[in-house]
Design an enzyme around this catalytic site. Structure first.
Site, PDB file in Angstrom:
ATOM      1  N   GLY A  14      43.857  44.578  39.000  1.00  0.00           N
ATOM      2  CA  GLY A  14      43.269  43.423  39.625  1.00  0.00           C
ATOM      3  C   GLY A  14      44.488  42.752  40.517  1.00  0.00           C
ATOM      4  CB  SER A  15      45.032  39.416  41.727  1.00  0.00           C
ATOM      5  OG  SER A  15      43.660  39.648  42.382  1.00  0.00           O
TER       6      SER A  15
END
Length: 574
Positions: A296-297
């Site tokens: 993810g981020s």
């Protein structure tokens, strides 16, 4: 006097002489016979003495040896292993003596009676299997390995002929679950089968055991890099998080950025190595090094660093995030979009998927892939721990792959590798992680330069900014100048992205003016802690990271400093 007859006196004299001569002969005979008899007696006694001395000597010798167990265990069963200790000398694994029960079926009088008696002490004994063993007629069979002292005493009290005990060595782990995935396990024969126990065998211990040279007094303790105090904190926090967020799993690692040493690492659910009955259950794996996930981020750390290090972007660069990016039938959106042009720091601060895709587009597909490999994110990690998974990536990188990978979707790696990559951004050098003690000089001898000092300066600023004004605020620890980045990724289930479950990550470094340590936490499929809260990384993985830093920073030798407790100031970039 009659002529021709001897005189009486002469006759008497002759008989007397004969008598005297006879006594001499008899006496001589007696002496000769008596001497031979005594010789025979002495020789007989000598023979018997020799025989009995030989027997007695043999009995003494055999009494000092282990019994000759036909079909019994090989020497490696009782082979010694070195102690495993933490960096401060605290024992993590050691050998202890234990008794194992065996039988000599040829000497068993009544197998049924023997089993009945044994079951009073060992209720878990397998009747059918034990009966077959006792009726086999073999010279030796194991019945039960590694008994407790009480069990041994109770079995001795049963007085069953044909049973015996052999002293063996087994592993004891004083810290129990705390460091189970790092220290690992041995099997029933005291051979390493996982973790650092397996690594030690692979370094030559198994050969020493096979040759009979693994003598306890000659084996020096193996000192690991972990600090048991910090390890307790890490395990305690992720175990509490697992329960608090009703997650499928949780984990964390604390890295020394300067040396690459793993100061602590844990994953839950875990197991007790002293009683590993559930160690092979589906959800019990070391998620930090053996689990593959889309990050993810947190991956946006690499994307922003890549843009800066390429020389094609600066802190003043701007990226259009005013509308979604469309590639074929797919569209890339922002979770909480600003719907405007964003500066590079804003792309990081607002965690813009669109902005990150634009950064990747600026560098190009080949440059993007090369950068991730340069940081070791997509290669199998080199470290001592055997349980390391190999990352995955698309066989062919297309534009859409580069876009999605820019914000952490489309490639899978291990949390430990992601942590190592982030640590490289904090100092400029990639240092493969180690679970053994290593100095800074030794680390720099194997370090590889991966990004410039200017990129390092920029990433430290972005991490600090995000902790002050962005999603990393929950990880702040007063006095320790923490910076970091969150990552909330939709969990992949059966090849599809779930709209209900996330895999959350958080990376934090401290102190940010010269980062010494990095903490990377994960929460696998967490749920909101309270009604009205969300399940994003800031509310679970971020909280765990902050708690770990607050509780362990002093143990790691980082002194609190409150002079820097002010807002992040954007430095000037040319």
């Amino acid at each position: 006097m009659i002529s021709g007859l001897p005189r009486i006196g002469d006759l008497l004299k002759r008989r007397k002489k004969q008598a005297e001569d006879g006594s001499i002969v008899v006496d001589a005979a007696r002496k000769a016979t008596g001497g031979k008899a005594r010789t025979r007696i002495v020789m007989t006694m000598a023979v018997f003495f020799t025989i009995y001395s030989t027997i007695a000597g043999r009995l003494v010798y055999l009494g000092l040896q282990n019994p000759d167990l036909s079909g019994g265990p090989e020497s490696r069963v009782t082979a010694s292993r070195p102690d495993i200790v933490d960096r401060n000398g605290e024992v993590l694994a050691t050998d202890i003596k234990t008794a194992s029960l065996f039988a000599e079926p040829r000497r068993i009088v009544d197998a049924d009676e023997a089993i009945e008696k044994l079951s009073t002490v060992l209720p878990e004994i397998d009747y059918e299997q034990t009966y077959r063993k006792l009726k086999s007629g073999a010279g030796f069979v194991w019945l039960q390995r590694q008994l407790t002292p009480k069990q041994q005493s109770d079995i001795l009290a049963l007085g069953i002929p044909g049973l015996g005990f052999r002293t063996e060595k087994r592993r004891f782990y004083p810290s129990g679950e705390t460091s189970s995935y790092i220290v690992g396990l041995t099997n029933i024969d005291n051979q390493g089968i996982s973790g650092m126990e397996k690594y030690i065998d692979e370094q030559g211990l198994s050969d020493l055991q096979a040759s009979g040279l693994a003598v306890a007094r000659d084996l020096k303790p193996v000192k690991l890099s972990i600090d048991l105090r910090v390890q307790h904190v890490v395990r305690d926090e992720i175990a509490a998080g697992l329960e608090r967020y009703r997650a499928l799993g949780a984990g964390a690692v604390v890295l020394n950025i300067k040396t690459g040493e793993v100061m602590a690492m844990a994953s839950v659910p875990d197991f007790d190595p002293n009683n590993p009955y559930n160690a092979q259950e589906k959800d019990r794996l070391n998620r930090m090094s053996a689990g593959l996930y889309e990050m993810g981020s947190t991956f946006k750390s690499f994307t922003s660093a890549m843009a800066l290090d390429s020389g094609k972007a600066t802190m003043n660069s701007r990226f259009d995030a005013s509308h979604p990016i469309r590639v074929g039938h797919q569209a890339i959106h922002d979770f909480h979009g600003k719907n405007r042009v964003l500066s590079l720091p804003e792309v990081f601060l607002y965690s813009s998927n669109i902005g990150s895709a634009r950064e990747a587009e600026l560098v190009g597909i080949e440059g993007h892939r090369e950068f991730l490999h340069r940081l070791g994110i997509l290669d199998r990690m080199q470290t001592e721990l055997p349980e390391v998974a190999r990352p995955t990536e698309p066989k062919v990188w297309k534009q859409v792959n580069s876009f999605t990978i820019a914000f952490g979707h489309g490639v899978s790696t291990t949390p430990l590798q992601a942590a190592v990559g982030c640590a490289a951004l904090m100092q400029g050098y990639l240092i493969e992680p180690t679970f053994l003690v290593r100095s800074e000089e030794e680390a720099m001898a194997v370090a590889k330069r991966v990004v410039s000092d200017k990129t390092v300066e920029g990433m430290r600023y972005l991490y600090t900014l995000n902790a002050e004004k962005g999603s990393a605020r929950n990880a702040r620890a007063p006095g320790y100048r923490v910076g970091g980045k969150t990552g909330t990724a939709e969990k992949v289930i059966n090849g599809r992205y779930s709209k209900e479950l996330n895999f959350n990550t958080f990376v934090a470094a401290f102190p940010m003016d010269d980062p010494q340590f990095l903490v990377f936490t994960i929460a696998d499929a967490p749920h909101p802690e309270k009604p009205g809260m969300t399940d994003v990384a800031a509310n679970n993985a971020g909280v765990m990271a902050g708690n770990i830093i607050r509780r362990s920073a002093a143990m790691l030798g980082v002194k609190p400093d409150f002079s820097h407790e002010n807002g992040a100031t954007l430095v000037s970039y040319q």
